[in-house]
Write a protein that holds these residues in place. Structure first.
Motif, PDB file in Angstrom:
ATOM      1  N   ASN A 194      -1.614   9.472   2.355  1.00  0.00           N
ATOM      2  CA  ASN A 194      -2.204   8.223   1.863  1.00  0.00           C
ATOM      3  C   ASN A 194      -3.010   7.477   2.921  1.00  0.00           C
ATOM      4  O   ASN A 194      -3.622   6.446   2.624  1.00  0.00           O
ATOM      5  N   GLY A 206      -3.416   6.408  -7.804  1.00  0.00           N
ATOM      6  CA  GLY A 206      -3.740   7.670  -7.148  1.00  0.00           C
ATOM      7  C   GLY A 206      -4.998   8.272  -7.744  1.00  0.00           C
ATOM      8  O   GLY A 206      -5.543   7.750  -8.731  1.00  0.00           O
ATOM      9  N   SER A 207      -5.440   9.354  -7.174  1.00  0.00           N
ATOM     10  CA  SER A 207      -6.698   9.955  -7.645  1.00  0.00           C
ATOM     11  C   SER A 207      -6.501  10.773  -8.912  1.00  0.00           C
ATOM     12  O   SER A 207      -7.433  10.896  -9.719  1.00  0.00           O
ATOM     13  N   SER A 208      -5.303  11.307  -9.129  1.00  0.00           N
ATOM     14  CA  SER A 208      -5.100  12.209 -10.277  1.00  0.00           C
ATOM     15  C   SER A 208      -5.441  11.577 -11.624  1.00  0.00           C
ATOM     16  O   SER A 208      -6.091  12.232 -12.443  1.00  0.00           O
ATOM     17  N   ARG A 268      -5.745   8.154   3.995  1.00  0.00           N
ATOM     18  CA  ARG A 268      -7.167   8.106   3.625  1.00  0.00           C
ATOM     19  C   ARG A 268      -7.545   6.784   2.949  1.00  0.00           C
ATOM     20  O   ARG A 268      -8.710   6.401   2.964  1.00  0.00           O
ATOM     21  N   GLY A 310       1.036  11.359 -11.561  1.00  0.00           N
ATOM     22  CA  GLY A 310       0.509  12.359 -10.643  1.00  0.00           C
ATOM     23  C   GLY A 310       1.700  12.985  -9.956  1.00  0.00           C
ATOM     24  O   GLY A 310       2.859  12.722 -10.312  1.00  0.00           O
ATOM     25  N   ILE A 311       1.446  13.813  -8.972  1.00  0.00           N
ATOM     26  CA  ILE A 311       2.549  14.367  -8.168  1.00  0.00           C
ATOM     27  C   ILE A 311       2.065  14.464  -6.725  1.00  0.00           C
ATOM     28  O   ILE A 311       0.905  14.827  -6.468  1.00  0.00           O
ATOM     29  N   ASP A 349       4.889   2.086  -9.103  1.00  0.00           N
ATOM     30  CA  ASP A 349       5.338   1.883  -7.721  1.00  0.00           C
ATOM     31  C   ASP A 349       4.419   0.898  -7.003  1.00  0.00           C
ATOM     32  O   ASP A 349       3.369   0.516  -7.512  1.00  0.00           O
ATOM     33  N   HIS A 377       6.855  14.445  -4.901  1.00  0.00           N
ATOM     34  CA  HIS A 377       7.331  13.169  -5.448  1.00  0.00           C
ATOM     35  C   HIS A 377       6.582  12.811  -6.728  1.00  0.00           C
ATOM     36  O   HIS A 377       5.433  13.193  -6.934  1.00  0.00           O
ATOM     37  N   LYS A 423      -2.070  20.811  -4.397  1.00  0.00           N
ATOM     38  CA  LYS A 423      -0.950  20.499  -5.291  1.00  0.00           C
ATOM     39  C   LYS A 423      -0.254  21.769  -5.800  1.00  0.00           C
ATOM     40  O   LYS A 423       0.752  21.673  -6.514  1.00  0.00           O
ATOM     41  N   GLY A 454       5.950   9.066  -8.879  1.00  0.00           N
ATOM     42  CA  GLY A 454       6.064   7.708  -8.367  1.00  0.00           C
ATOM     43  C   GLY A 454       6.137   7.855  -6.854  1.00  0.00           C
ATOM     44  O   GLY A 454       5.408   8.649  -6.254  1.00  0.00           O
ATOM     45  N   PHE A 455       7.061   7.135  -6.242  1.00  0.00           N
ATOM     46  CA  PHE A 455       7.305   7.328  -4.807  1.00  0.00           C
ATOM     47  C   PHE A 455       8.728   7.853  -4.604  1.00  0.00           C
ATOM     48  O   PHE A 455       9.375   7.525  -3.609  1.00  0.00           O
TER      49      PHE A 455
HETATM   50  C1  GLP Z   1       0.967   8.596  -4.419  1.00  0.00           C
HETATM   51  C2  GLP Z   1       1.637   7.779  -5.527  1.00  0.00           C
HETATM   52  C3  GLP Z   1       1.982   8.623  -6.705  1.00  0.00           C
HETATM   53  C4  GLP Z   1       0.843   9.594  -6.922  1.00  0.00           C
HETATM   54  C5  GLP Z   1       0.844  10.606  -5.815  1.00  0.00           C
HETATM   55  C6  GLP Z   1      -0.335  11.553  -5.843  1.00  0.00           C
HETATM   56  O1  GLP Z   1       1.471   8.355  -3.163  1.00  0.00           O
HETATM   57  N1  GLP Z   1       2.775   7.009  -5.160  1.00  0.00           N
HETATM   58  O2  GLP Z   1       2.234   7.808  -7.836  1.00  0.00           O
HETATM   59  O3  GLP Z   1       1.010  10.256  -8.144  1.00  0.00           O
HETATM   60  O4  GLP Z   1       1.025  10.001  -4.569  1.00  0.00           O
HETATM   61  O5  GLP Z   1      -1.524  10.902  -5.524  1.00  0.00           O
HETATM   62  P1  GLP Z   1      -2.935  11.520  -5.849  1.00  0.00           P
HETATM   63  O6  GLP Z   1      -3.062  11.549  -7.332  1.00  0.00           O
HETATM   64  O7  GLP Z   1      -3.920  10.581  -5.223  1.00  0.00           O
HETATM   65  O8  GLP Z   1      -2.958  12.877  -5.261  1.00  0.00           O
END
Ligand code: GLP
Length: 261
Positions: free
Chosen positions: A165, A37-39, A167, A132-133, A67, A138, A203, A140-141
């Protein structure tokens, strides 16, 4: 939970990298829990820079990813295995095979998930889990409704997660897989230290529930309120709905820098 509100993602990356560098120095064969993820990108960028500068090595470290999508071909650029290799693993010096992840092409999924749990335990458990969240809360997933005691298993992605997702799949929601394998909330809770990163206004609601909401399967990350060592790294936008933001800022400002997170 320790809540740290920082000015930007670079500051977040640097503080988390300090914790990981110090862990790997005192325990070279540490087990890292890696999130995609981007976080976490600022953390991986900082660690890659420190590795290039000779400050840190992952030669003996191990890693487990959180995940994986179910059914994507192994060479698809968006498998989380390929993403974590591109974003972090291939930029430092992990030994071949030292970073493992759920296999989204496993034929016997329950057996694979049980073996994955066993592998984490056999490695000695995760020392530091990066998280991340999602906007739905969530980790993970583990989508809303996940058992708070769950272990690695298959999950159905929510429509919102697939929209979030899309994107990564050319903006096409229908190209996002419908299922995933994910470490469970119970698996994540077994890590010794959890470092969760959230940035941006999208977020803020999930962070509000995570930190100050009631523990509930509806906001799965809230289970972390029961963990003894969680550090939540936020920018101002992600922290904008926290009632006690001033208190968290004062507390962190008064903390001696040598203590780390
Ligand atoms: C995704 C992943 C998570 C991630 C979250 C946030 O779908 N499964 O592990 O932490 O969503 O993603 P991002 O950090 O890109 O906002």
């Amino acid at each position: 939970m320790e809540i740290v509100i920082l000015p930007d993602t670079a500051a977040i990356g640097s503080l988390a990298a300090d914790a990981i560098e110090s862990l790997v120095q005192r325990k070279p064969d540490a087990v890292l829990g890696l999130a995609t993820g981007s976080s976490p990108l600022a953390i991986y960028d900082e660690l890659a820079a420190r590795y290039a500068a000779g400050r840190v090595s992952f030669a003996q470290a191990r890693g487990f990813t959180l995940d994986e999508y179910v059914g994507l071909p192994a060479d698809h650029p968006e498998t989380y295995r390929n993403v974590i290799h591109k974003d972090f693993v291939d930029r430092v010096d992990f030994a071949p095979g030292a970073v493992r992840g759920p296999d989204g092409l496993a034929t016997d999924i329950p057996a694979f998930c049980a073996a994955y749990e066993d592998a984490i335990v056999a490695a000695g458990g995760v020392d530091l889990q990066i998280l991340g969240i999602g906007t739905v809360g969530h980790i993970g997933f583990n989508e809303p409704g996940s058992s708070l005691a769950s272990r690695t298993r298959i999950k159905t992605l929510t429509r919102q997660t697939r929209i979030d997702n899309a994107r990564f799949f050319g903006g096409d929601v229908d190209a996002v897989p419908t299922h995933c394998l994910t470490q469970g909330l119970g698996t994540i809770m077994s890590a010794r230290h959890v470092v969760l990163v959230a940035t941006g206004p999208q977020k803020a609601e999930a962070v509000h529930h995570l930190v100050e909401g009631a523990v509930s399967a509806l906001w799965p990350g809230t289970i972390l309120q029961h963990h003894p060592h969680v550090t939540v790294l936020l920018d101002g936008a992600a922290a904008s709905r926290l009632q006690l933001a001033d208190y968290y800022r004062e507390t962190y400002q008064a903390k001696p820098a040598w203590q780390g997170i």
